[in-house]
Scaffold this motif. Structure first.
Motif, PDB file in Angstrom:
ATOM      1  N   LEU A  69       0.812  -1.214   0.000  1.00 24.07           N
ATOM      2  CA  LEU A  69       0.000   0.000   0.000  1.00 24.07           C
ATOM      3  C   LEU A  69       0.845   1.262   0.000  1.00 24.07           C
ATOM      4  CD1 LEU A  69      -2.646  -1.057   2.686  1.00 24.07           C
ATOM      5  CD2 LEU A  69      -2.810  -1.277   0.196  1.00 24.07           C
ATOM      6  N   GLY A  70       2.064   1.178   0.485  1.00 23.09           N
ATOM      7  CA  GLY A  70       2.912   2.360   0.529  1.00 23.09           C
ATOM      8  C   GLY A  70       4.256   2.045   1.151  1.00 23.09           C
ATOM      9  N   LEU A  71       5.189   2.965   0.974  1.00 20.80           N
ATOM     10  CA  LEU A  71       6.530   2.839   1.541  1.00 20.80           C
ATOM     11  C   LEU A  71       6.781   4.069   2.397  1.00 20.80           C
ATOM     12  CD1 LEU A  71       9.019   0.945   1.373  1.00 20.80           C
ATOM     13  CD2 LEU A  71       9.917   2.462  -0.387  1.00 20.80           C
ATOM     14  N   VAL A  72       7.182   3.853   3.656  1.00 22.10           N
ATOM     15  CA  VAL A  72       7.346   4.954   4.601  1.00 22.10           C
ATOM     16  C   VAL A  72       8.737   4.900   5.220  1.00 22.10           C
ATOM     17  CG1 VAL A  72       6.529   5.964   6.772  1.00 22.10           C
ATOM     18  CG2 VAL A  72       4.889   5.047   5.133  1.00 22.10           C
ATOM     19  N   GLN A  73       9.400   6.044   5.248  1.00 24.08           N
ATOM     20  CA  GLN A  73      10.680   6.135   5.939  1.00 24.08           C
ATOM     21  C   GLN A  73      10.448   6.763   7.300  1.00 24.08           C
ATOM     22  OE1 GLN A  73      13.753   8.425   4.026  1.00 24.08           O
ATOM     23  NE2 GLN A  73      15.094   8.325   5.815  1.00 24.08           N
TER      24      GLN A  73
ATOM     25  N   ASN B  71     -10.648   3.768  -0.904  1.00 24.76           N
ATOM     26  CA  ASN B  71     -10.406   5.090  -0.292  1.00 24.76           C
ATOM     27  C   ASN B  71      -9.171   5.119   0.612  1.00 24.76           C
ATOM     28  OD1 ASN B  71     -12.834   6.055  -1.491  1.00 24.76           O
ATOM     29  ND2 ASN B  71     -14.008   5.209   0.208  1.00 24.76           N
ATOM     30  N   PHE B  72      -8.266   4.127   0.468  1.00 26.33           N
ATOM     31  CA  PHE B  72      -7.048   4.168   1.284  1.00 26.33           C
ATOM     32  C   PHE B  72      -6.146   5.302   0.819  1.00 26.33           C
ATOM     33  CE2 PHE B  72      -2.568   3.190   1.959  1.00 26.33           C
ATOM     34  CZ  PHE B  72      -2.544   2.994   3.336  1.00 26.33           C
ATOM     35  N   SER B  73      -5.670   6.093   1.749  1.00 25.89           N
ATOM     36  CA  SER B  73      -4.737   7.187   1.464  1.00 25.89           C
ATOM     37  C   SER B  73      -3.559   7.064   2.418  1.00 25.89           C
ATOM     38  CB  SER B  73      -5.422   8.543   1.644  1.00 25.89           C
ATOM     39  OG  SER B  73      -4.465   9.589   1.708  1.00 25.89           O
ATOM     40  N   LEU B  74      -2.369   6.960   1.882  1.00 25.66           N
ATOM     41  CA  LEU B  74      -1.183   6.840   2.732  1.00 25.66           C
ATOM     42  C   LEU B  74      -1.002   8.087   3.587  1.00 25.66           C
ATOM     43  CD1 LEU B  74       1.248   5.090   3.504  1.00 25.66           C
ATOM     44  CD2 LEU B  74       2.537   6.205   1.664  1.00 25.66           C
ATOM     45  N   ASP B  75      -1.251   9.265   3.002  1.00 28.71           N
ATOM     46  CA  ASP B  75      -1.100  10.505   3.767  1.00 28.71           C
ATOM     47  C   ASP B  75      -2.044  10.528   4.962  1.00 28.71           C
ATOM     48  OD1 ASP B  75       0.857  11.427   2.086  1.00 28.71           O
ATOM     49  OD2 ASP B  75      -0.491  12.625   0.845  1.00 28.71           O
ATOM     50  N   LYS B  76      -3.295  10.132   4.738  1.00 31.89           N
ATOM     51  CA  LYS B  76      -4.265  10.122   5.832  1.00 31.89           C
ATOM     52  C   LYS B  76      -3.907   9.057   6.869  1.00 31.89           C
ATOM     53  CE  LYS B  76      -8.177  11.926   3.172  1.00 31.89           C
ATOM     54  NZ  LYS B  76      -9.544  11.640   2.651  1.00 31.89           N
ATOM     55  N   TYR B  77      -3.381   7.939   6.395  1.00 29.88           N
ATOM     56  CA  TYR B  77      -2.994   6.866   7.307  1.00 29.88           C
ATOM     57  C   TYR B  77      -1.874   7.326   8.238  1.00 29.88           C
ATOM     58  CZ  TYR B  77      -1.355   2.282   8.861  1.00 29.88           C
ATOM     59  OH  TYR B  77      -0.959   1.211   9.622  1.00 29.88           O
ATOM     60  N   ILE B  78      -0.885   8.006   7.667  1.00 34.89           N
ATOM     61  CA  ILE B  78       0.224   8.517   8.488  1.00 34.89           C
ATOM     62  C   ILE B  78      -0.284   9.598   9.432  1.00 34.89           C
ATOM     63  CG2 ILE B  78       2.408   9.786   8.414  1.00 34.89           C
ATOM     64  CD1 ILE B  78       2.964   8.396   5.736  1.00 34.89           C
ATOM     65  N   ALA B  79      -1.187  10.461   8.917  1.00 32.42           N
ATOM     66  CA  ALA B  79      -1.740  11.525   9.757  1.00 32.42           C
ATOM     67  C   ALA B  79      -2.542  10.972  10.926  1.00 32.42           C
ATOM     68  CB  ALA B  79      -2.612  12.448   8.915  1.00 32.42           C
ATOM     69  N   SER B  80      -2.983   9.722  10.817  1.00 31.34           N
ATOM     70  CA  SER B  80      -3.744   9.087  11.898  1.00 31.34           C
ATOM     71  C   SER B  80      -2.835   8.517  12.980  1.00 31.34           C
ATOM     72  CB  SER B  80      -4.631   7.969  11.325  1.00 31.34           C
ATOM     73  OG  SER B  80      -5.555   8.492  10.410  1.00 31.34           O
TER      74      SER B  80
END
Length: 328
Positions: free
Chosen positions: A191-195, A235-244
């Motif tokens: 779903l995404g890559l996060v550092q 409706n998955f959003s990586l930005d919103k997921y991180i903001a959560s």
């Protein structure tokens, strides 16, 4: 002299192929796929013929590994890159600063993709040794705000496989060893890559499950991109997921942080780089400062306070839990 159309097309194809050969090994099948995704559909035999000619040309410095099926290719020397636009001293300084910063943030296997640009920056600076701009590089530095740590080692090829699966929205089969040294194999939907600091995490879902997991790339022992599309949550959003607050060890809530401190330099720093958008700083009757800011309820607060408490002259700390309204 203008080239015949056929010759011009062949030259264009060779350049297109060269641009897609990285400094790490890539198979002819993967090259064929990447070309096709960019609208360059080639007959497999035609591509193999071009690759054979490219690998046999010493000036291009492209290696061929014929002990694998399909064959694999990579660029072996910085000079094998197509000529780069001459960098100005300012551009070179920017690349050098980026190089210095990233060497502590990302594994070498990842930053190697920019090696050619870094080399070009070094060359430009060497050619301008008498210029003041070249000397400027010795007058700047980056200083970490916390204890610096070296990035963990990621096994060769893992980052490439993860990136490919993310790009293609494909399922990824991984062999993973968790923090308890337990090994398992799963098919996951990337779903995404996060550092986070010096670590890279794959945000994903295990096939057949709805919850979202984080897999540290340095703990992935093997990976394979599958020929099946992963089903991303609607409706998955990586930005919103991180903001959560899924990456800052938060308990999911917020607190109003109340501080009283005495150092005027701290007041200036916090006005320049606030803790939150609603931060307010007022003067106290005794000449000190009173701060209120809404922040995530996370142990990171403790780390920040431990780092700045003595310097700021913090005399009072209070955390007021904020009750979030119930969702209807």
């Amino acid at each position: 002299m203008s080239l015949p159309d056929t010759a011009a097309r062949e030259a264009f194809l060779v350049i297109a192929i060269l641009r897609r050969i990285p400094r790490t090994w890539i198979s002819s099948t993967e090259l064929e796929r990447r070309l096709a995704e960019d609208g360059l559909v080639l007959n497999r035999r035609r591509l193999q013929r071009h690759l054979k000619d490219i690998a046999s040309c010493e000036l291009l410095d492209v290696e061929c590994r014929s002990d694998s099926k399909p064959y694999q290719y990579r660029r072996s020397m910085p000079k094998s890159e197509l000529p780069l636009e001459t960098m100005t001293p300012s551009m070179s300084l920017l690349m050098r600063l980026a190089e210095e910063r990233m060497k502590f943030q990302l594994p070498p296997a990842i930053t190697s993709a920019l090696t050619t640009w870094f080399d070009a920056a070094h060359q430009t600076l060497r050619e301008n040794l008498d210029s003041r701009k070249a000397e400027w590089l010795k007058k700047v530095a980056t200083v970490p705000s916390s204890l610096p740590m070296l990035p963990p080692k990621i096994r060769p090829g893992i980052f490439d496989k993860v990136s490919e699966a993310l790009f293609r929205n494909a399922l990824l089969s991984v062999k993973y060893k968790n923090v308890d040294n337990e090994t398992f194999e799963k098919d996951v939907t990337p779903l995404g890559l996060v550092q986070q600091d010096v670590r890279l995490y794959l945000v994903c879902q295990f096939y057949g499950y709805d919850d979202i997991r984080h897999l540290a790339l340095h703990r992935i022992e093997d990976a394979k991109v599958l020929d099946f599309e992963g089903i991303r949550p609607k409706n998955f959003s990586l930005d919103k997921y991180i903001a959560s607050r899924h990456f800052n060890f938060s308990n999911g809530g917020k607190v109003k942080l109340v501080l009283e401190f005495t150092n005027p330099q701290t007041e200036k720093n916090l006005k320049e780089t606030p803790l939150s958008r609603d931060q307010k700083i007022t003067r106290t009757k005794n000449g000190g400062y009173h701060l209120e800011a809404t922040v995530n309820d996370t142990p990171l607060i403790d780390g920040w306070l431990g780092q700045w408490s003595e310097i700021a002259g913090i005399q009072k700390v209070e955390r007021i839990k904020i009750e979030e309204p119930e969702k209807k």
